[in-house]
Design an enzyme around this catalytic site. Structure first.
Site, PDB file in Angstrom:
ATOM      1  N   HIS A  92       0.781  -1.154   0.092  1.00  0.00           N
ATOM      2  CA  HIS A  92       0.337  -0.106   0.220  1.00  0.00           C
ATOM      3  C   HIS A  92       0.914   1.214  -0.126  1.00  0.00           C
ATOM      4  O   HIS A  92       1.291   1.671   0.947  1.00  0.00           O
ATOM      5  CB  HIS A  92      -0.960  -0.216   1.528  1.00  0.00           C
ATOM      6  CG  HIS A  92      -1.700  -1.459   1.565  1.00  0.00           C
ATOM      7  ND1 HIS A  92      -1.395  -2.744   1.540  1.00  0.00           N
ATOM      8  CD2 HIS A  92      -3.404  -1.140   1.258  1.00  0.00           C
ATOM      9  CE1 HIS A  92      -2.312  -2.856   1.722  1.00  0.00           C
ATOM     10  NE2 HIS A  92      -3.654  -2.679   1.648  1.00  0.00           N
ATOM     11  N   GLY A 144      -3.010  -4.069  11.877  1.00  0.00           N
ATOM     12  CA  GLY A 144      -3.401  -4.147  10.819  1.00  0.00           C
ATOM     13  C   GLY A 144      -5.050  -4.363  10.407  1.00  0.00           C
ATOM     14  O   GLY A 144      -5.845  -3.879   9.364  1.00  0.00           O
ATOM     15  N   LEU A 149      -8.101  -3.365  11.447  1.00  0.00           N
ATOM     16  CA  LEU A 149      -7.925  -1.582  11.306  1.00  0.00           C
ATOM     17  C   LEU A 149      -9.371  -1.446  12.951  1.00  0.00           C
ATOM     18  O   LEU A 149      -9.565  -2.692  13.362  1.00  0.00           O
ATOM     19  CB  LEU A 149      -9.073  -1.054  10.568  1.00  0.00           C
ATOM     20  CG  LEU A 149      -7.876  -1.193   8.979  1.00  0.00           C
ATOM     21  CD1 LEU A 149      -8.798  -0.928   7.903  1.00  0.00           C
ATOM     22  CD2 LEU A 149      -7.098  -0.623   8.991  1.00  0.00           C
ATOM     23  N   ILE A 192     -10.258   8.553   1.011  1.00  0.00           N
ATOM     24  CA  ILE A 192      -9.969   7.457   0.301  1.00  0.00           C
ATOM     25  C   ILE A 192     -10.421   5.589   1.359  1.00  0.00           C
ATOM     26  O   ILE A 192      -9.654   5.783   2.002  1.00  0.00           O
ATOM     27  CB  ILE A 192      -9.244   7.659  -1.097  1.00  0.00           C
ATOM     28  CG1 ILE A 192      -9.221   8.563  -0.827  1.00  0.00           C
ATOM     29  CG2 ILE A 192      -8.936   6.075  -0.752  1.00  0.00           C
ATOM     30  CD1 ILE A 192     -10.103   8.367  -2.647  1.00  0.00           C
ATOM     31  N   HIS A 209      -4.678   3.007  -3.283  1.00  0.00           N
ATOM     32  CA  HIS A 209      -4.029   2.327  -1.858  1.00  0.00           C
ATOM     33  C   HIS A 209      -3.961   1.231  -1.577  1.00  0.00           C
ATOM     34  O   HIS A 209      -2.858   1.410  -1.099  1.00  0.00           O
ATOM     35  CB  HIS A 209      -6.011   2.541  -1.725  1.00  0.00           C
ATOM     36  CG  HIS A 209      -5.731   1.949   0.169  1.00  0.00           C
ATOM     37  ND1 HIS A 209      -5.489   1.891   0.650  1.00  0.00           N
ATOM     38  CD2 HIS A 209      -6.585   0.086  -0.062  1.00  0.00           C
ATOM     39  CE1 HIS A 209      -5.758   1.468   2.148  1.00  0.00           C
ATOM     40  NE2 HIS A 209      -6.213   0.120   1.022  1.00  0.00           N
ATOM     41  N   ARG A 213     -15.779 -19.409  39.488  1.00  0.00           N
ATOM     42  CA  ARG A 213     -15.996 -17.567  39.408  1.00  0.00           C
ATOM     43  C   ARG A 213     -15.556 -17.245  40.901  1.00  0.00           C
ATOM     44  O   ARG A 213     -15.114 -16.579  41.451  1.00  0.00           O
ATOM     45  CB  ARG A 213     -17.742 -17.335  39.253  1.00  0.00           C
ATOM     46  CG  ARG A 213     -18.830 -17.514  39.474  1.00  0.00           C
ATOM     47  CD  ARG A 213     -19.680 -16.818  39.190  1.00  0.00           C
ATOM     48  NE  ARG A 213     -20.730 -16.907  40.146  1.00  0.00           N
ATOM     49  CZ  ARG A 213     -22.062 -16.549  40.284  1.00  0.00           C
ATOM     50  NH1 ARG A 213     -21.845 -14.981  39.185  1.00  0.00           N
ATOM     51  NH2 ARG A 213     -23.360 -16.070  40.624  1.00  0.00           N
ATOM     52  N   GLU A 273     -16.766  -5.329  25.337  1.00  0.00           N
ATOM     53  CA  GLU A 273     -15.541  -6.913  25.223  1.00  0.00           C
ATOM     54  C   GLU A 273     -14.591  -6.155  24.081  1.00  0.00           C
ATOM     55  O   GLU A 273     -13.732  -7.073  24.854  1.00  0.00           O
ATOM     56  CB  GLU A 273     -16.502  -8.304  25.363  1.00  0.00           C
ATOM     57  CG  GLU A 273     -17.884  -8.248  25.599  1.00  0.00           C
ATOM     58  CD  GLU A 273     -19.362  -7.533  26.069  1.00  0.00           C
ATOM     59  OE1 GLU A 273     -19.818  -7.965  26.337  1.00  0.00           O
ATOM     60  OE2 GLU A 273     -19.325  -6.653  24.789  1.00  0.00           O
ATOM     61  N   PHE A 311     -19.537 -14.318  25.023  1.00  0.00           N
ATOM     62  CA  PHE A 311     -19.267 -13.226  25.049  1.00  0.00           C
ATOM     63  C   PHE A 311     -17.446 -12.675  24.893  1.00  0.00           C
ATOM     64  O   PHE A 311     -17.272 -11.853  24.285  1.00  0.00           O
ATOM     65  CB  PHE A 311     -19.403 -11.746  25.841  1.00  0.00           C
ATOM     66  CG  PHE A 311     -21.548 -11.790  26.167  1.00  0.00           C
ATOM     67  CD1 PHE A 311     -22.020 -12.333  25.038  1.00  0.00           C
ATOM     68  CD2 PHE A 311     -22.096 -11.991  27.426  1.00  0.00           C
ATOM     69  CE1 PHE A 311     -23.608 -12.526  25.206  1.00  0.00           C
ATOM     70  CE2 PHE A 311     -23.037 -12.141  26.960  1.00  0.00           C
ATOM     71  CZ  PHE A 311     -23.916 -12.252  26.289  1.00  0.00           C
ATOM     72  N   ASP A 315     -30.653 -17.771  31.511  1.00  0.00           N
ATOM     73  CA  ASP A 315     -30.474 -17.226  30.905  1.00  0.00           C
ATOM     74  C   ASP A 315     -30.660 -17.585  28.895  1.00  0.00           C
ATOM     75  O   ASP A 315     -30.092 -16.543  28.151  1.00  0.00           O
ATOM     76  CB  ASP A 315     -29.061 -16.305  30.695  1.00  0.00           C
ATOM     77  CG  ASP A 315     -28.914 -15.638  31.946  1.00  0.00           C
ATOM     78  OD1 ASP A 315     -30.115 -14.639  32.238  1.00  0.00           O
ATOM     79  OD2 ASP A 315     -27.712 -15.650  32.589  1.00  0.00           O
ATOM     80  N   HIS A 353     -26.932 -17.195  25.686  1.00  0.00           N
ATOM     81  CA  HIS A 353     -25.577 -16.645  26.643  1.00  0.00           C
ATOM     82  C   HIS A 353     -25.079 -18.135  26.839  1.00  0.00           C
ATOM     83  O   HIS A 353     -24.162 -18.082  27.434  1.00  0.00           O
ATOM     84  CB  HIS A 353     -26.421 -16.051  28.111  1.00  0.00           C
ATOM     85  CG  HIS A 353     -26.708 -14.749  28.331  1.00  0.00           C
ATOM     86  ND1 HIS A 353     -26.968 -14.227  27.211  1.00  0.00           N
ATOM     87  CD2 HIS A 353     -26.440 -13.583  28.923  1.00  0.00           C
ATOM     88  CE1 HIS A 353     -27.941 -13.139  27.433  1.00  0.00           C
ATOM     89  NE2 HIS A 353     -26.899 -12.710  28.704  1.00  0.00           N
TER      90      HIS A 353
END
Length: 723
Positions: A55, A144, A146, A218, A291, A386, A440, A466, A498, A502
């Site tokens: 590029h 890389g 984006l 662009i 580009h 947990r 997240e 998630f 849930d 979930h």
């Protein structure tokens, strides 16, 4: 694209030039600076042309900004690229990496030779197609995809703010003292992760974060008007950022004035929105055609002629330009020498703090830390893993100030609050608990930046399902060797009411498939302690701790130390005289299903010798030698696995797998388990089917003898030096 005309967004160009003239300051725009900028442009174009890939457009248009940053603004030392007090630079639009490689070469980073530039985008070259932090010391984060780079940069700035609040002391020169500079483009600001990160950056008031937005209008498809017409400046003002707009990237004086104004804004992150012409100097200037493709031989020749270079020569750096950039790079050695002197004084005045900072930077753990983690017996109260994690985390946190992290607005559910510390906020940057909000993806990208800064071991938490929202950043954690600790709770259909939106089903498979990602699914409190030991002792491998919502008993035979083996014999039942002898059947599983396997084994032991194997980590087990693996899973013994997850992959370790093939259901967790057959009674039935199948002369395949490629845990990245 429109731009805000608020006072904070007025272009400083005229004021800057006028001010320079009034005060008699010499302009930065000189014949030598112009030649240096054009050298960068031509060098980048040569790299892409030789590779026949890349590029060139953005590097050519951004060359003036790069020149300014590396010669007038940033604090860095090419002789010691990882100096703690250096400014951090992030090229978020990583496709423009020819620009970064050119600047590292020109300013004296020994790794980035001219041969390395000529090997751009080639196999085994350090100058990869997008910047990789493990290949070059001087590339702070891998960019890389984006939006990731600017989000990492927010994490870098958070780390600077926090460590400065902890270690800088009144009366001493600042030990933690740097800015984070970012170049990003339209694509970065369209990706949602950058919005998540930028919103939090504004909330936290990260005044040492300065972003240059390359507004070249662009994208790959064409003009941004096709899909991106929002007012970015107003959006960032709404986030709480200080925003300026410049219409001409060629005006070095205006660029410097805007940068100085951004540095003076200490309570807000800054964005400097700069209009550029992509592919400046090319016949394709201003078009998406420049580009992502080389200029072509003829266009490259005219470019060189236009800028005063020999069109028949390539990879040429004029002597005076080379000397200019080398002198700019050499300034960092003096800055570091002054910092070293300040650090010696700091060590004398604050020896404990200095020692702790060095220890954290080197990812060394303090003596005796392992032994302080809790151990449990079957008489101890059953709890969700947990909850065991909450206990372990709060034992570790007072010993390990590098543990900094938080949850995506799920603290009461993930149980990750730190009792020893308050929140990390704008007014309390010494706090260690981050309120990431419902973000997240941004949370994980920020954690990557925090780790990349150095001296921190960030942890982040949400429901296991998630992690999918964060997957793009998780992948970069792994590729970049950033040892983020993912505390992922509600790890199965065991979360119950849930429902399937979930309840993770395929998630463990995704994690196990990712290179350099370590999954630990502990069965009880002892294995949770072992999971934290493993995660902390692998600083260059991210770890996922998959933790239950439902209570689990502390099982006889579990061990924090044995957890580090990945799989181990938990129990032997049945056989002559109530025990002994080789097993005739093995039941294995991870996490909450290990207790189900133990219960099923008690029934099966009435007629067969049964072994129960707890299997918290495939990756750790794969690292053990063949003798150990065969001692756990002897040849000729049928193995049945059970896990509240999809079953692909278990064929490597078991002859039959009991698991899930659908998305789960809403209801009390015990009834959901029963609906899908994850019960001791059903496991007994399936195990008897397997025993019947292998009765008689049918041979049981040896699992350990079947060749397979194990997933490596890459403990430490090695920056290569070859081109």
């Amino acid at each position: 694209m429109s731009s805000s005309t608020g006072k904070r967004n007025v272009s400083p160009s005229k004021d800057a030039n006028g001010s320079a003239a009034k005060k008699g300051k010499q302009s930065l725009v000189t014949p030598l600076s112009t030649k240096a900028v054009n050298t960068v442009r031509v060098l980048c174009a040569d790299m892409v042309q030789k590779a026949n890939s890349g590029h060139p457009g953005a590097p050519m248009s951004l060359a003036p900004l790069a020149y300014l940053l590396w010669t007038q603004v940033m604090k860095y030392n090419p002789k010691d690229p990882q100096w703690l007090a250096r400014d951090r630079f992030v090229l978020s639009n990583g496709h423009a990496c020819a620009l970064l490689y050119a600047m590292l070469h020109l300013t004296g980073y020994a790794q980035v030779t001219m041969d390395a530039l000529k090997a751009f985008r080639q196999v085994d070259s350090i100058t990869a197609g997008h910047p990789e932090n493990t290949l070059i010391k001087g590339v702070e984060v891998s960019t890389g995809p984006l939006g990731q780079g600017i989000s990492n940069a927010v994490g870098l700035a958070m780390a600077e703010m926090h460590l400065g609040a902890v270690f800088n002391k009144s009366g001493h020169a600042k030990i933690v003292d740097n800015y984070t500079y970012v170049i990003c483009g339209d694509g970065c600001l369209q990706e949602g992760v950058s919005s998540e990160a930028s919103s939090l950056a504004g909330h936290l008031g990260l005044g040492r974060l300065i972003v240059f937005y390359d507004d070249n209008q662009i994208t790959i498809d064409g003009d941004t008007a096709l899909s991106f017409t929002e007012d970015v400046a107003k959006r960032y003002e709404a986030y709480g950022w200080h925003v300026q707009t410049l219409e001409d990237v060629q005006d070095l004086d205006a660029l410097l004035a805007a940068t100085e104004a951004a540095k003076a804004e200490t309570d807000r992150p800054s964005m400097i929105k700069i209009r550029t012409r992509i592919g400046f100097g090319s016949k394709k200037e201003g078009s998406h055609s420049v580009h992502g493709s080389p200029l072509g031989a003829e266009d490259l020749k005219q470019l060189k002629s236009r800028f005063g270079f020999d069109p028949e020569q390539a990879f040429v750096v004029p002597t005076e330009v080379a000397e200019l950039f080398q002198a700019a790079g050499a300034k960092g050695a003096a800055a570091q020498a002054a910092w070293n002197t300040a650090m010696e004084a700091y060590k004398g005045a604050f020896p404990a703090e200095a020692s702790e900072l060095v220890r954290c930077t080197e990812h060394r753990l303090p003596e005796g830390w392992r032994e302080k983690l809790p151990r449990y017996t079957p008489e101890d109260k059953a709890m969700a893993t947990r909850k065991f994690s909450e206990i372990a985390l709060n034992v570790l946190a007072p010993m390990l100030p590098e543990l900094v992290g938080g949850s995506a607005d799920l603290t009461p559910s993930t149980l990750t609050a730190l009792a020893c510390s308050g929140d990390f906020q704008k007014k309390t940057p010494d706090g260690r608990y981050v309120r990431f909000g419902v973000r997240e993806h941004g949370m994980t990208a920020l954690a990557n930046g925090m780790f990349a800064y150095g001296a921190l071991r960030p942890f982040v938490a949400t429901f296991l399902n998630f992690i999918g929202y964060a997957w793009g950043a998780v992948r970069l954690s792994c590729l970049s060797h950033l040892g983020v600790i993912f505390v992922m709770t509600h790890d199965s259909i065991g979360l119950g009411e849930d429902g399937p939106t979930h309840q993770p089903v395929e998630t463990l498979e995704q994690i196990r498939a990712m290179p350099n990602l370590h999954l630990l699914r502990p069965a009880d409190g002892n294995e949770v302690s072992g999971a934290y030991i493993s995660a902390l002792e692998h600083p260059y491998t991210p770890s996922v701790l998959a933790l239950s919502r439902q209570n689990l008993p502390n099982l006889e035979g579990t061990s924090a130390e044995k957890t580090l083996l990945g799989a181990y014999v938990l129990a032997e039942m049945g056989g002559s005289n109530g025990g002994g002898g080789a097993p005739e059947l093995i039941l294995t599983g991870s996490g909450s299903e290990v207790a189900i396997a133990v219960e099923a084994a008690k029934t099966l032991a009435e007629t067969v010798r049964v072994r129960v194997v707890s299997f918290p980590s495939w990756e750790l087990f794969d690292q053990q030698n063949k003798e150990y693996r065969l001692s756990v899973f002897p040849a000729g013994v049928p193995v049945v696995s059970v896990e509240a997850s999809a079953t692909h992959g278990w064929a490597k370790y078991s002859h039959a797998a009991l698991g899930l093939t659908w998305f789960g259901a809403s209801g009390p967790y015990a009834k959901v388990y029963a609906k899908y057959g994850l019960t001791a009674d059903n496991l007994v039935s399936k195990a008897r089917e397997v025993l019947a199948f292998y009765a008689g002369d049918r041979q049981v395949p040896s699992l350990i003898d079947v060749p397979f490629i194990s997933k490596q845990l890459d403990h430490k990245p090695v920056a290569t030096s070859h081109a």
